[in-house]
Write a protein that holds these residues in place. Structure first.
Motif, mmCIF file in Angstrom:
data_model
loop_
_atom_site.group_PDB
_atom_site.id
_atom_site.type_symbol
_atom_site.label_atom_id
_atom_site.label_comp_id
_atom_site.label_asym_id
_atom_site.label_seq_id
_atom_site.Cartn_x
_atom_site.Cartn_y
_atom_site.Cartn_z
ATOM 1 N N SER A 194 44.064 42.729 50.286
ATOM 2 C CA SER A 194 45.005 43.775 50.690
ATOM 3 C C SER A 194 45.940 43.249 51.763
ATOM 4 C CB SER A 194 44.240 44.990 51.231
ATOM 5 O OG SER A 194 45.096 45.854 51.966
ATOM 6 N N ASP A 195 47.171 43.763 51.767
ATOM 7 C CA ASP A 195 48.110 43.385 52.827
ATOM 8 C C ASP A 195 47.989 44.314 54.043
ATOM 9 O OD1 ASP A 195 49.348 45.738 52.088
ATOM 10 O OD2 ASP A 195 51.275 44.828 51.582
ATOM 11 N N GLN A 196 47.079 45.287 53.978
ATOM 12 C CA GLN A 196 46.735 46.201 55.079
ATOM 13 C C GLN A 196 47.810 47.246 55.372
ATOM 14 O OE1 GLN A 196 44.489 44.073 58.411
ATOM 15 N NE2 GLN A 196 45.672 42.378 57.564
ATOM 16 N N LYS A 197 48.914 47.231 54.639
ATOM 17 C CA LYS A 197 49.905 48.287 54.795
ATOM 18 C C LYS A 197 49.389 49.548 54.100
ATOM 19 C CE LYS A 197 54.233 47.030 54.100
ATOM 20 N NZ LYS A 197 55.406 46.341 53.478
ATOM 21 N N THR A 198 50.024 50.668 54.361
ATOM 22 C CA THR A 198 49.565 51.941 53.801
ATOM 23 C C THR A 198 49.412 51.877 52.290
ATOM 24 O OG1 THR A 198 50.657 53.150 55.590
ATOM 25 C CG2 THR A 198 50.063 54.401 53.628
ATOM 26 N N TYR A 199 50.435 51.363 51.618
ATOM 27 C CA TYR A 199 50.403 51.278 50.164
ATOM 28 C C TYR A 199 49.317 50.317 49.685
ATOM 29 C CZ TYR A 199 51.763 49.378 45.598
ATOM 30 O OH TYR A 199 51.752 48.911 44.308
ATOM 31 N N GLY A 200 49.337 49.096 50.209
ATOM 32 C CA GLY A 200 48.417 48.070 49.736
ATOM 33 C C GLY A 200 46.965 48.407 50.008
ATOM 34 N N ALA A 201 46.674 48.921 51.194
ATOM 35 C CA ALA A 201 45.292 49.253 51.546
ATOM 36 C C ALA A 201 44.768 50.397 50.682
ATOM 37 C CB ALA A 201 45.203 49.622 53.023
ATOM 38 N N GLY A 202 45.604 51.409 50.465
ATOM 39 C CA GLY A 202 45.183 52.542 49.647
ATOM 40 C C GLY A 202 44.946 52.147 48.204
ATOM 41 N N LEU A 203 45.809 51.304 47.677
ATOM 42 C CA LEU A 203 45.673 50.864 46.291
ATOM 43 C C LEU A 203 44.420 50.005 46.112
ATOM 44 C CD1 LEU A 203 46.992 50.924 43.516
ATOM 45 C CD2 LEU A 203 48.346 48.929 44.176
ATOM 46 N N ALA A 204 44.200 49.100 47.044
ATOM 47 C CA ALA A 204 43.017 48.239 46.972
ATOM 48 C C ALA A 204 41.728 49.059 47.059
ATOM 49 C CB ALA A 204 43.053 47.195 48.088
ATOM 50 N N ALA A 205 41.716 50.064 47.928
ATOM 51 C CA ALA A 205 40.526 50.901 48.082
ATOM 52 C C ALA A 205 40.237 51.698 46.806
ATOM 53 C CB ALA A 205 40.706 51.851 49.261
ATOM 54 N N SER A 206 41.292 52.237 46.206
ATOM 55 C CA SER A 206 41.113 52.993 44.959
ATOM 56 C C SER A 206 40.619 52.090 43.843
ATOM 57 C CB SER A 206 42.430 53.662 44.554
ATOM 58 O OG SER A 206 42.297 54.327 43.323
ATOM 59 N N PHE A 207 41.190 50.892 43.751
ATOM 60 C CA PHE A 207 40.744 49.946 42.727
ATOM 61 C C PHE A 207 39.271 49.611 42.919
ATOM 62 C CE2 PHE A 207 39.695 45.664 41.379
ATOM 63 C CZ PHE A 207 40.108 45.686 40.059
ATOM 64 N N LYS A 208 38.877 49.304 44.151
ATOM 65 C CA LYS A 208 37.488 48.922 44.429
ATOM 66 C C LYS A 208 36.521 50.027 44.034
ATOM 67 C CE LYS A 208 34.394 47.579 48.209
ATOM 68 N NZ LYS A 208 34.301 47.293 49.671
ATOM 69 N N THR A 209 36.829 51.259 44.427
ATOM 70 C CA THR A 209 35.957 52.390 44.119
ATOM 71 C C THR A 209 35.754 52.541 42.617
ATOM 72 O OG1 THR A 209 36.595 53.598 46.114
ATOM 73 C CG2 THR A 209 35.716 54.893 44.282
ATOM 74 N N ASN A 210 36.837 52.464 41.892
ATOM 75 C CA ASN A 210 36.757 52.700 40.454
ATOM 76 C C ASN A 210 36.197 51.514 39.687
ATOM 77 O OD1 ASN A 210 38.128 55.457 39.725
ATOM 78 N ND2 ASN A 210 39.366 54.582 41.368
ATOM 79 N N PHE A 211 36.495 50.292 40.134
ATOM 80 C CA PHE A 211 35.996 49.101 39.444
ATOM 81 C C PHE A 211 34.486 48.996 39.583
ATOM 82 C CE2 PHE A 211 35.418 44.401 39.045
ATOM 83 C CZ PHE A 211 35.961 44.256 37.767
ATOM 84 N N THR A 212 33.972 49.247 40.791
ATOM 85 C CA THR A 212 32.525 49.172 40.997
ATOM 86 C C THR A 212 31.817 50.328 40.296
ATOM 87 O OG1 THR A 212 32.802 50.316 43.127
ATOM 88 C CG2 THR A 212 32.698 47.919 43.169
ATOM 89 N N LYS A 213 32.473 51.470 40.206
ATOM 90 C CA LYS A 213 31.888 52.614 39.513
ATOM 91 C C LYS A 213 31.693 52.302 38.028
ATOM 92 C CE LYS A 213 33.529 56.513 40.817
ATOM 93 N NZ LYS A 213 34.450 57.674 40.985
ATOM 94 N N LEU A 214 32.606 51.509 37.479
ATOM 95 C CA LEU A 214 32.510 51.122 36.072
ATOM 96 C C LEU A 214 31.430 50.071 35.828
ATOM 97 C CD1 LEU A 214 36.323 50.894 35.227
ATOM 98 C CD2 LEU A 214 34.704 52.538 34.253
ATOM 99 N N GLY A 215 31.002 49.411 36.886
ATOM 100 C CA GLY A 215 30.009 48.352 36.747
ATOM 101 C C GLY A 215 30.531 46.981 37.128
ATOM 102 N N GLY A 216 31.796 46.913 37.517
ATOM 103 C CA GLY A 216 32.375 45.651 37.940
ATOM 104 C C GLY A 216 31.891 45.232 39.319
#
Length: 410
Positions: A194-216
């Motif tokens: 993440s680049d730690q900006k509002t957009y980048g941090a939020g997008l990375a967090a959403s991706f992580k939550t959903n990817f791990t939920k799927l089993g990734g």
């Protein structure tokens, strides 16, 4: 670039032949093809018109200009002449805040389109809200901008009554990217940056939550400075993890060299990001971009029958800069304000109401039309009701669409 000049209204003129109201300026003479008096209504645009992200910002400005020109040519709102006032925020939150005050102080401004960056919007939302001035962003995806931090726990609360957007949220974009990588591309291990900006941090967090939920599995995480261009230290970490892809929450000026340095290290894994890297500039800045991935809002405008007229008219106008990722969304954002002005005028005996800003804001909840990117309307939070996303891949040095759909949100 083509842009009408903004007429300065002085106190001396107000005392003379020009009538001023809180809703706009009355122009004498033959303004527009219909002739006669017309009330000037200004639509503001805030975007980075200079700097690293100017390619996206210029596409936003031009697309908004096209919408204004089309409304005037078609005399969509009888008795009204629309004008555009575009201000450069340089992708800097403090500058965006200053621009918000400039729009507020110009009483002819009844709506604002933009900005590009969620971090800039965070500094513009409150002053625009306090002034009752409608704001419609074609690009802000930070979920908290509309729903607050409570969205993460299912407790969404609308933050600002004046804020709307034609771009969908990072909650949806992150989920779509995760589903695409895990289910469509068969990738199970990802390194997250993440680049730690509002957009980048939020997008990375959403991706992580959903990817791990799927089993990734997230095999490693890092943050980088978006102003850096040397990423060899973090690249060395990625190489040791067995990652099958790198997901980057951020924008193309840093994503492009990050990807190239990753490939230069001998790795052949793709970099994937969100709409912040979906720009024609990305493959220009990255000689080894082939195979990299991005998500962006909606279906590709080039594949939409509803966008044909927009694309043809944009070309005909002769703009020097492409409409880029947010062109269609910007045209629709601008048109939503124009439609709100139309509703306000129709509800006031064919005249712009004295309290034009309030009338336009009240009309936004009723706005619904077939736009460039599909049906345009807004939900109770001000978010677009269109949640379609598209995954793109760099193929032969250009973005090509791979798959469109909407994510399954649990």
């Amino acid at each position: 670039m083509r842009q009408r000049s903004i007429i300065a209204i002085t106190a001396a003129l107000a005392a003379g032949s020009l009538t001023l109201t809180a809703c706009g300026s009355r122009d004498d003479g033959n303004s527009g093809s219909g002739g006669g008096d017309k009330t000037k209504v200004v639509i503001g645009v805030d975007a980075p018109l200079t700097g690293d992200l100017s390619a996206l910002g210029l596409g936003i400005r031009n697309s908004a200009q096209l919408a204004v020109d089309t409304a005037n040519k078609d005399e969509l709102v009888e008795g009204v002449e629309f004008e555009l006032e575009a201000l450069d925020d340089q992708a800097q939150p403090s500058v965006g805040q200053q621009n918000a005050q400039k729009f507020i102080s110009n009483k002819d401004v009844l709506g604002v389109v933009g900005p590009l960056n969620s971090s800039v919007s965070q500094q513009m939302q409150k002053p625009l809200n306090d002034a009752g001035l409608t704001q419609v962003s074609p690009a802000n995806t930070g979920t908290e901008l509309t729903q607050g931090d409570g969205w993460k726990t299912g407790d969404s609360v609308r933050q600002f009554k004046t804020f709307f957007r034609t771009a969908t949220t990072d909650e949806i974009q992150g989920a779509f990217a995760a589903e695409y990588l895990y289910s469509k591309a068969g990738i199970k291990k990802v390194y997250l940056i993440s680049d730690q900006k509002t957009y980048g941090a939020g997008l990375a967090a959403s991706f992580k939550t959903n990817f791990t939920k799927l089993g990734g599995k997230i095999v490693g995480e890092d943050n980088v400075n978006p102003d850096d261009r040397d990423f060899n230290a973090v690249v060395a970490k990625v190489d040791k993890t067995g990652a099958e892809a790198l997901y980057y929450g951020g924008e193309y000026p840093a994503a492009a060299p990050l990807s190239q340095q990753l490939k230069d290290s001998g790795s052949d894994i793709p970099l994937m990001g969100g709409d912040g890297i979906y720009s024609g500039e990305y493959p220009k800045l990255n000689k080894k971009a082939e195979g990299d991935l991005a998500t962006s809002v909606g279906k590709p405008v080039e594949e939409l029958p509803s966008a044909k007229e927009f694309i043809d008219n944009y070309k005909a106008e002769g703009f020097e800069d492409p409409y880029e990722a947010y062109g269609g969304l910007t045209y629709d954002a601008t048109w939503s304000i124009i439609e709100a002005v139309k509703l306000a005028v129709e509800g006031n005996d064919g005249k712009v109401p004295d309290d034009g800003r309030k009338a336009v804001l009240d009309a936004m909840s009723k706005v619904k039309f077939d736009g460039v990117t599909g049906t345009i309307s807004f939900d109770e939070f001000g978010d677009t009701t269109n949640t379609t996303m598209t995954a793109y891949k760099i193929t032969k040095n250009a973005w090509a669409s791979e798959y469109s759909g909407a994510p399954k949100l649990s």
